[in-house]
Design an enzyme around this catalytic site. Structure first.
Site, mmCIF file in Angstrom:
data_model
loop_
_atom_site.group_PDB
_atom_site.id
_atom_site.type_symbol
_atom_site.label_atom_id
_atom_site.label_comp_id
_atom_site.label_asym_id
_atom_site.label_seq_id
_atom_site.Cartn_x
_atom_site.Cartn_y
_atom_site.Cartn_z
ATOM 1 N N GLY A 108 14.548 15.034 51.231
ATOM 2 C CA GLY A 108 13.496 15.736 51.948
ATOM 3 C C GLY A 108 13.372 16.986 52.446
ATOM 4 O O GLY A 108 12.182 17.648 52.428
ATOM 5 N N GLU A 129 17.285 21.379 56.571
ATOM 6 C CA GLU A 129 16.916 19.973 56.924
ATOM 7 C C GLU A 129 15.324 20.012 57.030
ATOM 8 O O GLU A 129 14.788 20.824 57.603
ATOM 9 C CB GLU A 129 17.428 19.343 58.311
ATOM 10 C CG GLU A 129 18.951 18.996 57.894
ATOM 11 C CD GLU A 129 18.861 17.374 57.711
ATOM 12 O OE1 GLU A 129 17.835 16.882 57.103
ATOM 13 O OE2 GLU A 129 19.960 16.764 57.936
ATOM 14 N N ASP A 130 14.872 18.819 56.531
ATOM 15 C CA ASP A 130 13.195 18.759 56.611
ATOM 16 C C ASP A 130 13.172 17.971 58.110
ATOM 17 O O ASP A 130 12.442 18.850 58.629
ATOM 18 C CB ASP A 130 12.879 17.457 55.787
ATOM 19 C CG ASP A 130 13.652 16.227 55.979
ATOM 20 O OD1 ASP A 130 14.779 16.174 56.705
ATOM 21 O OD2 ASP A 130 13.379 15.117 55.227
ATOM 22 N N ASP A 184 15.741 14.092 63.625
ATOM 23 C CA ASP A 184 15.240 12.977 64.547
ATOM 24 C C ASP A 184 16.434 12.784 65.502
ATOM 25 O O ASP A 184 16.581 13.283 66.725
ATOM 26 C CB ASP A 184 15.058 11.877 63.487
ATOM 27 C CG ASP A 184 14.284 10.607 64.177
ATOM 28 O OD1 ASP A 184 13.639 10.932 65.332
ATOM 29 O OD2 ASP A 184 14.150 9.648 63.447
ATOM 30 N N LYS A 212 12.400 16.575 66.473
ATOM 31 C CA LYS A 212 11.830 15.593 67.550
ATOM 32 C C LYS A 212 12.730 15.571 68.668
ATOM 33 O O LYS A 212 13.825 15.000 68.863
ATOM 34 C CB LYS A 212 11.887 14.293 67.106
ATOM 35 C CG LYS A 212 11.005 14.023 65.678
ATOM 36 C CD LYS A 212 10.959 12.625 65.510
ATOM 37 C CE LYS A 212 10.136 12.349 64.144
ATOM 38 N NZ LYS A 212 10.148 11.069 63.585
ATOM 39 N N PHE A 252 6.331 9.009 63.508
ATOM 40 C CA PHE A 252 6.480 9.125 62.373
ATOM 41 C C PHE A 252 5.594 10.125 61.357
ATOM 42 O O PHE A 252 4.486 9.761 61.419
ATOM 43 C CB PHE A 252 6.713 7.610 61.722
ATOM 44 C CG PHE A 252 7.093 7.514 60.368
ATOM 45 C CD1 PHE A 252 8.498 7.494 60.180
ATOM 46 C CD2 PHE A 252 6.480 7.707 59.169
ATOM 47 C CE1 PHE A 252 9.024 7.513 58.998
ATOM 48 C CE2 PHE A 252 7.134 7.671 57.976
ATOM 49 C CZ PHE A 252 8.294 7.547 57.844
ATOM 50 N N ASP A 312 9.246 11.461 53.564
ATOM 51 C CA ASP A 312 8.596 10.278 52.683
ATOM 52 C C ASP A 312 8.321 9.046 53.748
ATOM 53 O O ASP A 312 8.910 8.886 54.491
ATOM 54 C CB ASP A 312 9.522 9.646 51.715
ATOM 55 C CG ASP A 312 10.809 9.246 52.255
ATOM 56 O OD1 ASP A 312 11.353 9.804 53.150
ATOM 57 O OD2 ASP A 312 10.967 8.055 51.672
ATOM 58 N N ARG A 317 6.000 12.330 49.673
ATOM 59 C CA ARG A 317 6.942 13.488 49.687
ATOM 60 C C ARG A 317 5.845 14.844 49.003
ATOM 61 O O ARG A 317 6.118 16.006 49.119
ATOM 62 C CB ARG A 317 8.326 13.433 48.773
ATOM 63 C CG ARG A 317 9.226 12.401 49.469
ATOM 64 C CD ARG A 317 10.613 12.715 48.778
ATOM 65 N NE ARG A 317 11.339 11.792 49.179
ATOM 66 C CZ ARG A 317 12.117 11.613 50.070
ATOM 67 N NH1 ARG A 317 12.119 12.276 51.180
ATOM 68 N NH2 ARG A 317 13.065 10.603 50.205
HETATM 69 P P1 IMP Z 1 18.284 11.532 61.796
HETATM 70 O O1 IMP Z 1 19.658 11.206 61.361
HETATM 71 O O2 IMP Z 1 17.954 10.323 62.780
HETATM 72 O O3 IMP Z 1 18.079 12.603 62.320
HETATM 73 O O4 IMP Z 1 17.298 11.404 60.732
HETATM 74 C C1 IMP Z 1 17.151 12.375 59.840
HETATM 75 C C2 IMP Z 1 16.582 11.553 58.595
HETATM 76 O O5 IMP Z 1 15.565 10.546 58.749
HETATM 77 C C3 IMP Z 1 15.618 12.855 57.963
HETATM 78 O O6 IMP Z 1 16.647 13.684 56.964
HETATM 79 C C4 IMP Z 1 14.540 12.016 57.399
HETATM 80 O O7 IMP Z 1 14.901 11.411 56.121
HETATM 81 C C5 IMP Z 1 14.303 10.746 58.141
HETATM 82 N N1 IMP Z 1 13.379 10.769 59.028
HETATM 83 C C6 IMP Z 1 13.381 10.999 60.440
HETATM 84 N N2 IMP Z 1 12.272 11.014 60.991
HETATM 85 C C7 IMP Z 1 11.184 10.905 59.908
HETATM 86 C C8 IMP Z 1 9.889 10.962 59.808
HETATM 87 O O8 IMP Z 1 9.097 10.964 60.945
HETATM 88 N N3 IMP Z 1 9.228 10.565 58.594
HETATM 89 C C9 IMP Z 1 10.069 10.594 57.611
HETATM 90 N N4 IMP Z 1 11.347 10.747 57.471
HETATM 91 C C10 IMP Z 1 11.953 10.815 58.736
#
Ligand code: IMP
Length: 184
Positions: free
Chosen positions: A54, A108-109, A112, A140, A161, A168, A174
């Site tokens: 991402g 990081e992209d 979350d 977030k 989302f 993606d 993407r």
């Molecule tokens: P985390 O481990 O919950 O912080 O999630 C991180 C990963 O989940 C990111 O690197 C993304 O690949 C994916 N992700 C989380 N939220 C979104 C979103 O809103 N759209 C797309 N991918 C997301």
């Protein structure tokens, strides 16, 4: 992926997305992050570590505005079930060089829940870098479940989302140059 140009609604598989953050706003926030990093790392030669898939668009635009001497590398975090005793195993793929004594900036992209980030942080810490900081395009805060500080944030967004600019939905979207949000 289908584009409806009149309303700028994008359909990806079973979901539709509406425009959310313009390319112009994205680039402005990326430049702000780069300016802070340029100041904070003056005199250092940091390693920018992009988390695939991402982060590729953010990484590219961010690095164009970095005026430090630096190196770049990319990693992927793979998770799989181990044996009963070990539980889930997290493996870092792609890091071939030593990071001992280096200043690391994880790119990081989106952050979350923070689960990915903390796993990555723990694996990298064990390799004895001098420092580790985190730069993310999107954050977030309502979804974040960890206490680890996020050092550089492009934009904070609500718990929705989003798609595009590297992010993606089921592998698609993407390549969009701006960010869309799920149309609910
Ligand atoms: P985390 O481990 O919950 O912080 O999630 C991180 C990963 O989940 C990111 O690197 C993304 O690949 C994916 N992700 C989380 N939220 C979104 C979103 O809103 N759209 C797309 N991918 C997301």
């Amino acid at each position: 992926m289908q584009r409806n140009t009149d309303m700028e609604i994008i359909t990806v598989k079973d979901k539709s997305f509406k425009p959310y953050i313009s390319e112009e706003d994205l680039l402005a926030s990326v430049k702000k992050v780069a300016s802070k990093i340029n100041i904070d790392y003056k005199g250092s030669v940091p390693l920018f570590l992009g988390v695939l898939n991402g982060s590729f668009m953010f990484f590219s635009d961010l690095l164009k505005s970095i005026d430090l001497e630096c190196t770049v590398s990319f990693v992927k975090l793979a998770s799989y079930e181990g044996t009963n005793t070990t539980g889930q195993v997290n493996e870092l793929i792609g890091l071939s060089e030593s990071i001992e004594g280096r200043d690391i900036i994880i790119v990081e992209d989106i952050v979350d829940t923070g689960n990915t980030l903390v796993k990555l942080y723990d694996i990298l810490s064990a390799k004895n870098p001098k420092s580790i900081k985190i730069a993310t395009l999107l954050y977030k805060p309502e979804a974040y479940k960890k206490s680890h500080p996020i050092n550089y944030v492009g934009l904070e967004i609500p718990n929705a989302f989003v798609l595009g600019y590297g992010l993606d939905y089921d592998g698609l979207g993407r390549n969009l140059s701006s960010i869309y949000v799920l149309n609910e």
